[in-house]
Design a protein around this motif. Structure first.
Motif, PDB file in Angstrom:
ATOM      1  N   CYS A  22      -0.671  -0.154  -6.538  1.00 56.45           N
ATOM      2  CA  CYS A  22      -1.669  -0.859  -5.747  1.00 56.45           C
ATOM      3  C   CYS A  22      -2.984  -0.099  -5.758  1.00 56.45           C
ATOM      4  CB  CYS A  22      -1.167  -1.012  -4.313  1.00 56.45           C
ATOM      5  SG  CYS A  22      -2.199  -2.049  -3.272  1.00 56.45           S
ATOM      6  N   MET A  23      -4.075  -0.847  -5.763  1.00 53.71           N
ATOM      7  CA  MET A  23      -5.406  -0.267  -5.636  1.00 53.71           C
ATOM      8  C   MET A  23      -6.154  -0.996  -4.543  1.00 53.71           C
ATOM      9  SD  MET A  23      -6.390   0.290  -9.657  1.00 53.71           S
ATOM     10  CE  MET A  23      -7.760   1.396  -9.324  1.00 53.71           C
ATOM     11  N   ALA A  55     -10.363  -4.433   0.873  1.00 51.01           N
ATOM     12  CA  ALA A  55      -9.449  -5.315   0.146  1.00 51.01           C
ATOM     13  C   ALA A  55      -8.477  -4.493  -0.680  1.00 51.01           C
ATOM     14  CB  ALA A  55     -10.228  -6.261  -0.756  1.00 51.01           C
ATOM     15  N   SER A  56      -7.338  -5.104  -1.015  1.00 56.24           N
ATOM     16  CA  SER A  56      -6.357  -4.446  -1.872  1.00 56.24           C
ATOM     17  C   SER A  56      -5.825  -5.436  -2.896  1.00 56.24           C
ATOM     18  CB  SER A  56      -5.201  -3.880  -1.054  1.00 56.24           C
ATOM     19  OG  SER A  56      -4.436  -4.918  -0.465  1.00 56.24           O
ATOM     20  N   ILE A  57      -5.271  -4.880  -3.993  1.00 54.69           N
ATOM     21  CA  ILE A  57      -4.682  -5.710  -5.039  1.00 54.69           C
ATOM     22  C   ILE A  57      -3.519  -4.953  -5.652  1.00 54.69           C
ATOM     23  CG2 ILE A  57      -6.359  -4.879  -6.754  1.00 54.69           C
ATOM     24  CD1 ILE A  57      -6.218  -7.703  -8.024  1.00 54.69           C
ATOM     25  N   ASP A  58      -2.371  -5.638  -5.822  1.00 56.73           N
ATOM     26  CA  ASP A  58      -1.223  -4.954  -6.389  1.00 56.73           C
ATOM     27  C   ASP A  58      -1.065  -5.303  -7.867  1.00 56.73           C
ATOM     28  OD1 ASP A  58       1.320  -7.103  -4.851  1.00 56.73           O
ATOM     29  OD2 ASP A  58       0.039  -7.429  -6.584  1.00 56.73           O
ATOM     30  N   THR A  59       0.028  -4.842  -8.481  1.00 53.02           N
ATOM     31  CA  THR A  59       0.206  -4.982  -9.920  1.00 53.02           C
ATOM     32  C   THR A  59       0.348  -6.428 -10.373  1.00 53.02           C
ATOM     33  OG1 THR A  59       2.572  -4.588  -9.602  1.00 53.02           O
ATOM     34  CG2 THR A  59       1.229  -2.712 -10.279  1.00 53.02           C
ATOM     35  N   VAL A  60       0.807  -7.310  -9.485  1.00 48.05           N
ATOM     36  CA  VAL A  60       0.948  -8.714  -9.887  1.00 48.05           C
ATOM     37  C   VAL A  60      -0.236  -9.555  -9.450  1.00 48.05           C
ATOM     38  CG1 VAL A  60       3.449  -8.614  -9.925  1.00 48.05           C
ATOM     39  CG2 VAL A  60       2.269  -9.312  -7.826  1.00 48.05           C
ATOM     40  N   GLY A  61      -1.248  -8.888  -8.897  1.00 49.37           N
ATOM     41  CA  GLY A  61      -2.469  -9.594  -8.542  1.00 49.37           C
ATOM     42  C   GLY A  61      -2.540 -10.132  -7.129  1.00 49.37           C
ATOM     43  N   CYS A 113     -12.672   3.919  -3.589  1.00 49.55           N
ATOM     44  CA  CYS A 113     -11.544   3.361  -4.314  1.00 49.55           C
ATOM     45  C   CYS A 113     -10.309   4.182  -3.971  1.00 49.55           C
ATOM     46  CB  CYS A 113     -11.854   3.443  -5.811  1.00 49.55           C
ATOM     47  SG  CYS A 113     -10.494   3.052  -6.904  1.00 49.55           S
ATOM     48  N   ALA A 114      -9.182   3.507  -3.792  1.00 44.87           N
ATOM     49  CA  ALA A 114      -7.932   4.194  -3.486  1.00 44.87           C
ATOM     50  C   ALA A 114      -6.799   3.603  -4.300  1.00 44.87           C
ATOM     51  CB  ALA A 114      -7.620   4.081  -1.996  1.00 44.87           C
ATOM     52  N   ALA A 115      -5.759   4.414  -4.550  1.00 44.09           N
ATOM     53  CA  ALA A 115      -4.618   3.946  -5.328  1.00 44.09           C
ATOM     54  C   ALA A 115      -3.344   4.621  -4.843  1.00 44.09           C
ATOM     55  CB  ALA A 115      -4.832   4.230  -6.813  1.00 44.09           C
ATOM     56  N   ASP A 116      -2.232   3.938  -5.057  1.00 43.18           N
ATOM     57  CA  ASP A 116      -0.944   4.515  -4.700  1.00 43.18           C
ATOM     58  C   ASP A 116       0.123   3.983  -5.643  1.00 43.18           C
ATOM     59  OD1 ASP A 116       1.702   4.734  -2.808  1.00 43.18           O
ATOM     60  OD2 ASP A 116       0.196   6.225  -2.311  1.00 43.18           O
ATOM     61  N   GLN A 117       1.165   4.774  -5.829  1.00 46.06           N
ATOM     62  CA  GLN A 117       2.222   4.410  -6.760  1.00 46.06           C
ATOM     63  C   GLN A 117       3.278   3.509  -6.144  1.00 46.06           C
ATOM     64  OE1 GLN A 117       3.777   7.851  -8.835  1.00 46.06           O
ATOM     65  NE2 GLN A 117       1.838   8.902  -8.599  1.00 46.06           N
ATOM     66  N   SER A 118       3.314   3.408  -4.793  1.00 45.42           N
ATOM     67  CA  SER A 118       4.396   2.621  -4.210  1.00 45.42           C
ATOM     68  C   SER A 118       3.993   1.784  -3.011  1.00 45.42           C
ATOM     69  CB  SER A 118       5.548   3.542  -3.794  1.00 45.42           C
ATOM     70  OG  SER A 118       5.093   4.484  -2.848  1.00 45.42           O
ATOM     71  N   ARG A 119       2.879   2.097  -2.373  1.00 53.05           N
ATOM     72  CA  ARG A 119       2.491   1.388  -1.166  1.00 53.05           C
ATOM     73  C   ARG A 119       1.243   0.548  -1.402  1.00 53.05           C
ATOM     74  NH1 ARG A 119       3.947   6.706   1.531  1.00 53.05           N
ATOM     75  NH2 ARG A 119       1.942   7.356   0.690  1.00 53.05           N
ATOM     76  N   CYS A 120       1.041  -0.426  -0.531  1.00 54.20           N
ATOM     77  CA  CYS A 120      -0.103  -1.318  -0.673  1.00 54.20           C
ATOM     78  C   CYS A 120      -0.560  -1.766   0.709  1.00 54.20           C
ATOM     79  CB  CYS A 120       0.272  -2.532  -1.531  1.00 54.20           C
ATOM     80  SG  CYS A 120      -1.134  -3.311  -2.369  1.00 54.20           S
ATOM     81  N   ALA A 177      -1.722   4.714   3.546  1.00 52.89           N
ATOM     82  CA  ALA A 177      -0.778   4.311   2.493  1.00 52.89           C
ATOM     83  C   ALA A 177      -1.181   4.799   1.112  1.00 52.89           C
ATOM     84  CB  ALA A 177      -0.641   2.795   2.474  1.00 52.89           C
ATOM     85  N   TYR A 178      -2.398   5.290   0.971  1.00 58.11           N
ATOM     86  CA  TYR A 178      -2.922   5.615  -0.357  1.00 58.11           C
ATOM     87  C   TYR A 178      -3.010   7.114  -0.574  1.00 58.11           C
ATOM     88  CZ  TYR A 178      -3.877   0.688  -0.586  1.00 58.11           C
ATOM     89  OH  TYR A 178      -3.728  -0.675  -0.594  1.00 58.11           O
ATOM     90  N   GLU A 179      -2.479   7.546  -1.712  1.00 58.28           N
ATOM     91  CA  GLU A 179      -2.456   8.972  -2.032  1.00 58.28           C
ATOM     92  C   GLU A 179      -3.704   9.412  -2.791  1.00 58.28           C
ATOM     93  OE1 GLU A 179       0.991  10.162  -4.181  1.00 58.28           O
ATOM     94  OE2 GLU A 179       0.394  12.273  -4.304  1.00 58.28           O
TER      95      GLU A 179
END
Length: 120
Positions: A31-32, A47-53, A93-100, A106-108
């Motif tokens: 997620c970003m 706003a946020s957006i995950d891998t499937v949009g 900008c933020a990103a995480d490998q498992s949370r959204c 939630a963002y690492e």
């Protein structure tokens, strides 16, 4: 793993800006998201957006801002239309490998920020 924002600038009320966030060194994020922080204020979600949009927006930007990714799913964008003076802030900008979602905790991974200034 680094995140690099770009696109911050000055704009007039009602104008538009487009922010970009490019990850360097790692592309396996789930997620970003975009957050912003005005002087003297707490950091708030945009706003946020995950891998499937799947996208989520803060109420304050719904209908005016659009979050998206490029076709490879790596670079994230924030199209900001109908800008208001209250949109003035440093955008992160933020990103995480498992949370959204819209919670900063939630963002690492975080970028250094890009400044957006909207004048009336």
């Amino acid at each position: 793993f680094q995140l690099q924002e770009s696109g911050g600038d000055s704009a007039q009320t009602g104008g538009s800006l487009r922010l970009s966030c490019a990850p360097n060194g790692y592309y396996g994020v789930f997620c970003m998201a975009w957050f912003r922080q005005a002087p003297g204020m707490e950091r708030e979600a945009v706003a946020s957006i995950d891998t499937v949009g799947t996208t989520t927006y803060a109420d304050s930007v719904k209908g005016r801002f659009t979050i998206s990714k490029d076709s490879a799913g790596h670079t994230m964008f924030l199209q900001m239309d109908s800008l208001k003076p209250e949109d003035t802030a440093m955008y992160y900008c933020a990103a995480d490998q498992s949370r959204c979602g819209l919670r900063a905790w939630a963002y690492e991974y975080w970028g250094q920020g890009t400044q957006v200034t909207v004048s009336s």
